[in-house]
Design a protein around this motif. Structure first.
Motif, PDB file in Angstrom:
ATOM      1  N   PRO A  62       0.799  -1.227   0.000  1.00 52.12           N
ATOM      2  CA  PRO A  62       0.000   0.000   0.000  1.00 52.12           C
ATOM      3  C   PRO A  62       0.836   1.283   0.000  1.00 52.12           C
ATOM      4  CG  PRO A  62       0.028  -0.971   2.177  1.00 52.12           C
ATOM      5  CD  PRO A  62       0.721  -1.937   1.297  1.00 52.12           C
ATOM      6  N   TRP A  63       2.123   1.168   0.365  1.00 47.80           N
ATOM      7  CA  TRP A  63       3.021   2.310   0.260  1.00 47.80           C
ATOM      8  C   TRP A  63       4.455   1.804   0.228  1.00 47.80           C
ATOM      9  CZ3 TRP A  63       0.350   1.458   4.956  1.00 47.80           C
ATOM     10  CH2 TRP A  63       1.153   1.040   6.033  1.00 47.80           C
ATOM     11  N   VAL A  64       5.374   2.678  -0.161  1.00 48.13           N
ATOM     12  CA  VAL A  64       6.802   2.388  -0.100  1.00 48.13           C
ATOM     13  C   VAL A  64       7.375   3.194   1.046  1.00 48.13           C
ATOM     14  CG1 VAL A  64       9.014   2.495  -1.295  1.00 48.13           C
ATOM     15  CG2 VAL A  64       6.926   1.954  -2.574  1.00 48.13           C
ATOM     16  N   GLU A  65       7.981   2.520   2.006  1.00 48.06           N
ATOM     17  CA  GLU A  65       8.514   3.192   3.187  1.00 48.06           C
ATOM     18  C   GLU A  65       9.764   4.000   2.822  1.00 48.06           C
ATOM     19  OE1 GLU A  65       7.975   4.573   6.586  1.00 48.06           O
ATOM     20  OE2 GLU A  65       6.822   2.727   6.289  1.00 48.06           O
ATOM     21  N   ILE A  66       9.913   5.147   3.489  1.00 49.26           N
ATOM     22  CA  ILE A  66      11.111   5.962   3.288  1.00 49.26           C
ATOM     23  C   ILE A  66      12.252   5.361   4.102  1.00 49.26           C
ATOM     24  CG2 ILE A  66      12.158   8.204   3.740  1.00 49.26           C
ATOM     25  CD1 ILE A  66       9.436   9.462   3.239  1.00 49.26           C
ATOM     26  N   PRO A  67      13.335   4.930   3.470  1.00 46.93           N
ATOM     27  CA  PRO A  67      14.459   4.375   4.234  1.00 46.93           C
ATOM     28  C   PRO A  67      15.249   5.496   4.903  1.00 46.93           C
ATOM     29  CG  PRO A  67      14.960   4.360   1.889  1.00 46.93           C
ATOM     30  CD  PRO A  67      13.552   4.858   2.021  1.00 46.93           C
ATOM     31  N   SER A  68      15.876   5.173   6.013  1.00 50.93           N
ATOM     32  CA  SER A  68      16.573   6.168   6.824  1.00 50.93           C
ATOM     33  C   SER A  68      18.073   6.168   6.540  1.00 50.93           C
ATOM     34  CB  SER A  68      16.344   5.877   8.315  1.00 50.93           C
ATOM     35  OG  SER A  68      16.976   6.834   9.115  1.00 50.93           O
ATOM     36  N   GLY A  69      18.641   7.375   6.345  1.00 47.59           N
ATOM     37  CA  GLY A  69      20.081   7.515   6.170  1.00 47.59           C
ATOM     38  C   GLY A  69      20.583   7.311   4.767  1.00 47.59           C
ATOM     39  N   VAL A  70      19.696   7.159   3.805  1.00 48.03           N
ATOM     40  CA  VAL A  70      20.098   6.969   2.414  1.00 48.03           C
ATOM     41  C   VAL A  70      19.337   7.974   1.550  1.00 48.03           C
ATOM     42  CG1 VAL A  70      20.695   4.541   2.685  1.00 48.03           C
ATOM     43  CG2 VAL A  70      18.341   5.147   2.127  1.00 48.03           C
ATOM     44  N   PRO A  71      19.878   8.276   0.348  1.00 44.59           N
ATOM     45  CA  PRO A  71      21.031   7.642  -0.298  1.00 44.59           C
ATOM     46  C   PRO A  71      22.342   8.073   0.340  1.00 44.59           C
ATOM     47  CG  PRO A  71      20.290   9.493  -1.604  1.00 44.59           C
ATOM     48  CD  PRO A  71      19.299   9.349  -0.484  1.00 44.59           C
ATOM     49  N   ALA A  72      23.341   7.219   0.207  1.00 44.45           N
ATOM     50  CA  ALA A  72      24.699   7.532   0.641  1.00 44.45           C
ATOM     51  C   ALA A  72      25.651   6.942  -0.393  1.00 44.45           C
ATOM     52  CB  ALA A  72      24.964   6.941   2.021  1.00 44.45           C
ATOM     53  N   ARG A  73      26.920   7.344  -0.296  1.00 44.70           N
ATOM     54  CA  ARG A  73      27.925   6.847  -1.226  1.00 44.70           C
ATOM     55  C   ARG A  73      29.151   6.396  -0.456  1.00 44.70           C
ATOM     56  NH1 ARG A  73      26.227   6.680  -6.795  1.00 44.70           N
ATOM     57  NH2 ARG A  73      24.659   8.314  -7.046  1.00 44.70           N
ATOM     58  N   THR A  74      29.769   5.328  -0.913  1.00 44.56           N
ATOM     59  CA  THR A  74      31.047   4.921  -0.346  1.00 44.56           C
ATOM     60  C   THR A  74      32.154   5.764  -0.972  1.00 44.56           C
ATOM     61  OG1 THR A  74      31.515   3.245  -2.018  1.00 44.56           O
ATOM     62  CG2 THR A  74      30.168   2.576  -0.122  1.00 44.56           C
ATOM     63  N   GLY A  75      33.385   5.528  -0.531  1.00 45.58           N
ATOM     64  CA  GLY A  75      34.501   6.295  -1.051  1.00 45.58           C
ATOM     65  C   GLY A  75      34.723   6.120  -2.535  1.00 45.58           C
ATOM     66  N   SER A  76      34.299   4.997  -3.092  1.00 44.84           N
ATOM     67  CA  SER A  76      34.454   4.774  -4.529  1.00 44.84           C
ATOM     68  C   SER A  76      33.249   5.265  -5.318  1.00 44.84           C
ATOM     69  CB  SER A  76      34.656   3.284  -4.802  1.00 44.84           C
ATOM     70  OG  SER A  76      33.491   2.556  -4.438  1.00 44.84           O
ATOM     71  N   GLY A  77      32.222   5.743  -4.603  1.00 46.21           N
ATOM     72  CA  GLY A  77      31.025   6.234  -5.277  1.00 46.21           C
ATOM     73  C   GLY A  77      29.910   5.224  -5.377  1.00 46.21           C
ATOM     74  N   ALA A  78      30.074   4.039  -4.802  1.00 44.16           N
ATOM     75  CA  ALA A  78      29.014   3.038  -4.857  1.00 44.16           C
ATOM     76  C   ALA A  78      27.786   3.545  -4.101  1.00 44.16           C
ATOM     77  CB  ALA A  78      29.497   1.721  -4.259  1.00 44.16           C
ATOM     78  N   LEU A  79      26.618   3.367  -4.721  1.00 46.88           N
ATOM     79  CA  LEU A  79      25.377   3.809  -4.108  1.00 46.88           C
ATOM     80  C   LEU A  79      24.996   2.889  -2.956  1.00 46.88           C
ATOM     81  CD1 LEU A  79      22.825   5.658  -4.188  1.00 46.88           C
ATOM     82  CD2 LEU A  79      21.795   3.913  -5.672  1.00 46.88           C
ATOM     83  N   VAL A  80      24.667   3.483  -1.818  1.00 47.10           N
ATOM     84  CA  VAL A  80      24.191   2.746  -0.644  1.00 47.10           C
ATOM     85  C   VAL A  80      22.711   3.035  -0.483  1.00 47.10           C
ATOM     86  CG1 VAL A  80      24.445   2.379   1.834  1.00 47.10           C
ATOM     87  CG2 VAL A  80      26.454   2.929   0.431  1.00 47.10           C
ATOM     88  N   TRP A  81      21.918   1.984  -0.360  1.00 45.06           N
ATOM     89  CA  TRP A  81      20.469   2.117  -0.332  1.00 45.06           C
ATOM     90  C   TRP A  81      19.885   1.046   0.589  1.00 45.06           C
ATOM     91  CZ3 TRP A  81      17.173   5.726  -1.301  1.00 45.06           C
ATOM     92  CH2 TRP A  81      15.826   5.452  -1.537  1.00 45.06           C
ATOM     93  N   ILE A  82      18.642   1.221   0.995  1.00 39.45           N
ATOM     94  CA  ILE A  82      17.905   0.217   1.769  1.00 39.45           C
ATOM     95  C   ILE A  82      16.659  -0.124   0.972  1.00 39.45           C
ATOM     96  CG2 ILE A  82      16.645  -0.280   3.892  1.00 39.45           C
ATOM     97  CD1 ILE A  82      18.474   1.720   5.326  1.00 39.45           C
ATOM     98  N   ALA A  83      16.453  -1.414   0.695  1.00 41.37           N
ATOM     99  CA  ALA A  83      15.337  -1.827  -0.152  1.00 41.37           C
ATOM    100  C   ALA A  83      14.655  -3.051   0.431  1.00 41.37           C
ATOM    101  CB  ALA A  83      15.824  -2.123  -1.568  1.00 41.37           C
ATOM    102  N   PRO A  84      13.370  -3.260   0.121  1.00 44.02           N
ATOM    103  CA  PRO A  84      12.675  -4.458   0.592  1.00 44.02           C
ATOM    104  C   PRO A  84      13.339  -5.732   0.073  1.00 44.02           C
ATOM    105  CG  PRO A  84      11.101  -2.832  -0.213  1.00 44.02           C
ATOM    106  CD  PRO A  84      12.470  -2.358  -0.612  1.00 44.02           C
ATOM    107  N   LEU A  85      13.372  -6.736   0.928  1.00 44.07           N
ATOM    108  CA  LEU A  85      13.861  -8.071   0.561  1.00 44.07           C
ATOM    109  C   LEU A  85      12.985  -9.066   1.301  1.00 44.07           C
ATOM    110  CD1 LEU A  85      16.001  -9.940  -0.773  1.00 44.07           C
ATOM    111  CD2 LEU A  85      17.307  -9.754   1.353  1.00 44.07           C
ATOM    112  N   ALA A  86      12.185  -9.827   0.535  1.00 44.02           N
ATOM    113  CA  ALA A  86      11.190 -10.705   1.156  1.00 44.02           C
ATOM    114  C   ALA A  86      10.303  -9.844   2.073  1.00 44.02           C
ATOM    115  CB  ALA A  86      11.876 -11.838   1.910  1.00 44.02           C
ATOM    116  N   ASP A  87      10.276 -10.125   3.376  1.00 44.30           N
ATOM    117  CA  ASP A  87       9.417  -9.362   4.288  1.00 44.30           C
ATOM    118  C   ASP A  87      10.234  -8.432   5.180  1.00 44.30           C
ATOM    119  OD1 ASP A  87       6.752  -8.791   5.181  1.00 44.30           O
ATOM    120  OD2 ASP A  87       7.201  -9.867   7.040  1.00 44.30           O
TER     121      ASP A  87
END
Length: 770
Positions: free
Chosen positions: A362-387
């Motif tokens: 019914p909605w997509v939750e707002i993840p906390s503390g993201v987006p972020a980047r590592t020192g190499s620029g890799a995107l850090v994210w929080i996403a649903p996985l199973a439940d």
């Protein structure tokens, strides 16, 4: 001192506890805020830094030294703390706090004073902070201490020549410039030259003949919805090269106006607020890149480069991140909250591209503390996985389904030039992501991930933990059921662990007598607290349920301080039951989504289940004398309980309750109930007003008259409906009080009055008041 007075005077025992930590890129300096004793409301700025075993030598050595891993046992260093800024030395007048800062503190539930926030440059050599609408700068590097008469080494804060009142100062990454907001305008001060320039004022972008002032437009500040519901408290962000500011322009003209009046002060003009109630218009939020000129030849604003995205489809600006390893990254959200998009922005043109899209019902939750980047620029994210929610790094889930990721805290370093003593940090350190997660919802632990070492838990398991990590130095905090104060320590390889002392008072109360249990088939996390003096078999105890009971908050956690007020109520002769029902975080997506379309039934059912499960385990609970109290959503739940389940609940205290969800804000309410015009049945079912004629139990309503979050109209409308139905009830209006009472005398008496009300309503006296 009575516990209620102590509880209020210490701001719930938060005064004197260290907080708001920042770590230098080389990990050798840690800044933090801490007041000087447990009833001192003035936050002071402190610095812990590595030095030799001699404090004097350590102060002289300062930030220079070896990186972690290069130190031998012979030259092991230790941490030394020093007071940098005591706000009392700057003669802050709390009455001069600008309205914008008061609003920010209200949204953040910040009850202290003095230095409550600060900003640093990337190297963490300089800090800026606001006091009473004025801005100050202080060095965080060693070599500039000044000995006070009392022998305490402190920094030398300097007031900055800015336009006042000034709010929300943000230091540029290179430390040369300072952005701040004055009268709705974004201004930048060059620290060396003292040149103060306007980048954008309220009229910028408004047309050919813009006015410099406006009653509806502000630049550089977070709007109400972002600060209250999205945890985005900032409205401007520096470019990594310190040459531009990405700023939010907020126009509240479309938002309806409400007026908050305090009858206790009839001479005062009612406060007008722009309140976006469910189904009504939100503020218009735009973003623009504002280039900072090298030198000013005229006082006017610069030409904004507007960020372009489909604002009609994705009107909510959730988060902004801008690091040297990637272009600006935005998180925007649809109004129905079923889409969350990550956009990358070209800062010179304002064009944007979709980097990632999350969709769901019914909605997509707002993840906390993201987006972020590592020192190499890799995107850090929080996403649903199973439940559950998983940590994603560079598009890949790196945590298992049995680990519920709460928030990203730190992600490596933010720029390639972040080095220690001229030497690049180890690649593992540059790629390490520090985050909080749970395997059990009552506990939050610190975890770290990097590609070389994989996933690992930091510190001892259990409790409620938080922390920061940078340059090989970890600052960690832990609260547990067995410690009456937060434990804070600084940890670094080849360096003795340093404990950062908490000056918070210890509660003048018997230690909580807690039983943690899981109730019903849903395994509702539940706590039962009994009086310290109670002997099994000595007679039945009246019961008090003390929930929040709604989404986005937990009461049943593995932390001593979470149960102080429940234990005090227990000492008055009650068995207290605290339960986190469906909707509370840490249990999984299906648990949180159980409130979709119905904010009334699942929370109330879960409180009843927890009560009966507690009574089965503790036969001393008298189910013929059951009261319930709560605040905000908990207040709503308390009133709901006596209106709809009077056979279970015999008295209720509802503090600042939401009584009609049409009067609460867009982002929160529409997530669960949808738009009022389309979902009128949902709103009616979750409202308290239509149940007024069902009241047959004692009900006390408590509400601040100038509450700008849950406005007093909620209580007033319910009281009017009860009066029209001929139902007796009690209303306790709090003059001059917002959403949470802060005055210690009022807060103390409020607890005492609640006990008296419950004793009368439940026909019992306890006689064990502390």
């Amino acid at each position: 001192m009575s516990f209620p007075r102590q509880y209020a005077r210490t701001r719930r025992f938060t005064l004197g506890a260290p907080s708001r930590f920042r770590i230098s890129p080389d990990g050798r300096r840690v800044a933090f805020v801490r007041s000087q004793h447990g009833t001192d409301p003035q936050g002071a700025l402190w610095l812990a830094e590595l030095g030799s075993a001699s404090p004097q030598a350590g102060a002289e050595q300062g930030a220079a030294g070896d990186t972690a891993g290069d130190m031998s046992a012979e030259n092991t260093e230790v941490w030394h703390e020093r007071l940098l800024v005591d706000p009392r030395s700057l003669a802050e007048d709390a009455g001069d706090i600008p309205p914008e800062e008061r609003a920010r503190r209200e949204r953040a539930r910040e009850t202290g004073g003095g230095i409550v926030s600060y900003s640093t440059d990337r190297a963490m050599r300089t800090a800026v902070f606001a006091l009473g609408g004025r801005l100050y700068v202080v060095s965080l590097a060693s070599g500039e201490p000044q000995e006070r008469a009392d022998g305490v080494a402190t920094g030398t804060p300097r007031e900055l020549p800015v336009a006042t009142p000034a709010v929300d100062p943000v230091l540029s990454p290179d430390g040369s410039r300072l952005a701040y907001v004055h009268n709705g305008a974004v201004r930048v001060l060059e620290l060396d030259s003292g040149v103060d320039m306007v980048l954008a004022h309220p009229g910028t972008g408004a047309g050919e003949t813009p006015e410099e002032t406006s009653d509806t437009v502000t630049w550089g500040l977070a709007e109400f919805i972002a600060a209250e519901e999205m945890q985005r408290t900032r409205g401007m962000w520096w470019s990594p090269d310190s040459r531009a500011v990405l700023a939010a322009r907020v126009d509240t003209a479309p938002v309806q106006r409400w007026h908050l009046a305090d009858p206790a002060s009839p001479e005062s003009t009612p406060q007008q607020i722009a309140y976006p109630a469910a189904g009504t218009a939100n503020a218009e939020v735009r973003l623009a890149v504002l280039a900072v000129p090298e030198a000013r030849s005229h006082p006017g604003p610069v030409e904004p480069v507007w960020v372009q995205w489909d604002r009609a489809a994705l009107p909510y600006v959730v988060a902004v991140h801008w690091s040297a390893t990637a272009p600006p990254t935005l998180v925007v959200q649809s109004r129905d909250q079923q889409q969350l998009c990550l956009l990358t922005v070209a800062p010179h043109s304002g064009s944007s591209e979709v980097l990632r899209r999350e969709s769901g019902q019914p909605w997509v939750e707002i993840p906390s503390g993201v987006p972020a980047r590592t020192g190499s620029g890799a995107l850090v994210w929080i996403a649903p996985l199973a439940d559950t929610y998983a940590l994603n790094v560079d598009g890949q889930a790196v945590t298992p389904p049995d680990l519920y990721v709460r928030a990203v805290v730190d992600a490596g370093v933010t720029a390639p030039e972040d080095v220690a003593d001229g030497l690049p940090l180890a690649s593992a350190a540059r790629e390490t992501v520090l985050f909080t997660a749970s395997t059990e919802p009552t506990e939050v632990e610190l975890w770290a991930y990097d590609p070389q070492r994989g996933l690992r838990r930091l510190g001892e398991p259990g409790g409620m933990q938080s922390g920061r990590l940078r340059g090989g130095t970890l600052v960690a905090q832990r609260r547990s059921l067995h410690e009456d104060r937060v434990h804070t320590w600084i940890e670094r390889a080849h360096t003795p662990t340093h404990t950062v002392v908490s000056h918070a008072q210890r509660p003048e109360l018997a230690p909580p007598r807690i039983t943690l249990m899981r109730s019903g088939q849903e395994e509702i996390r539940t706590a039962v607290l009994l009086p310290s003096w109670y002997e099994p078999g000595s007679g039945p105890l009246p019961v008090l349920l003390d929930p929040y009971g709604g989404p986005h908050a937990q009461r049943v956690v593995a932390a001593y301080h979470a149960f102080l007020s429940p234990q005090w109520f227990a000492e008055q002769g009650f068995a207290v039951v605290v339960a986190d029902g469906r909707g509370s975080p840490g249990r999984g997506l299906s648990w949180e989504h159980a409130l979709a379309g119905n904010l009334a039934d699942p929370p109330l059912e879960d409180q009843v289940t927890a009560l009966h499960a507690a009574a089965e385990r503790h036969p001393e609970l008298d189910l013929n004398r059951v009261g319930i109290r709560g605040w905000s959503f908990g207040g709503y739940l308390a009133a709901l309980a006596v209106l709809r389940r009077p056979e279970v609940f015999h008295a209720a205290i509802a503090g600042a309750p939401v009584t009609d969800w049409r009067l609460y804000d867009t982002h929160y309410t529409e997530r669960y109930l949808g738009m009022p015009e389309q979902e009128s049945k949902r709103y009616a079912h979750s409202s308290l007003l239509e149940d007024a004629d069902r009241l047959e139990r004692p009900l006390m309503l408590i509400h601040g008259l100038v509450d700008d979050n849950v406005v007093f109209a909620h209580t007033q409308r319910l009281s009017s409906a009860l009066l029209a139905a001929g139902r007796t009830h009690t209303v306790l209006p709090l003059a001059g009080v917002t959403h949470m009472p802060a005055d210690e005398v009022a807060a103390e008496n409020l607890l005492l009055l609640q006990v008296d009300f419950l004793n009368t309503a439940l026909l019992t006296t306890s006689g064990h008041r502390e």
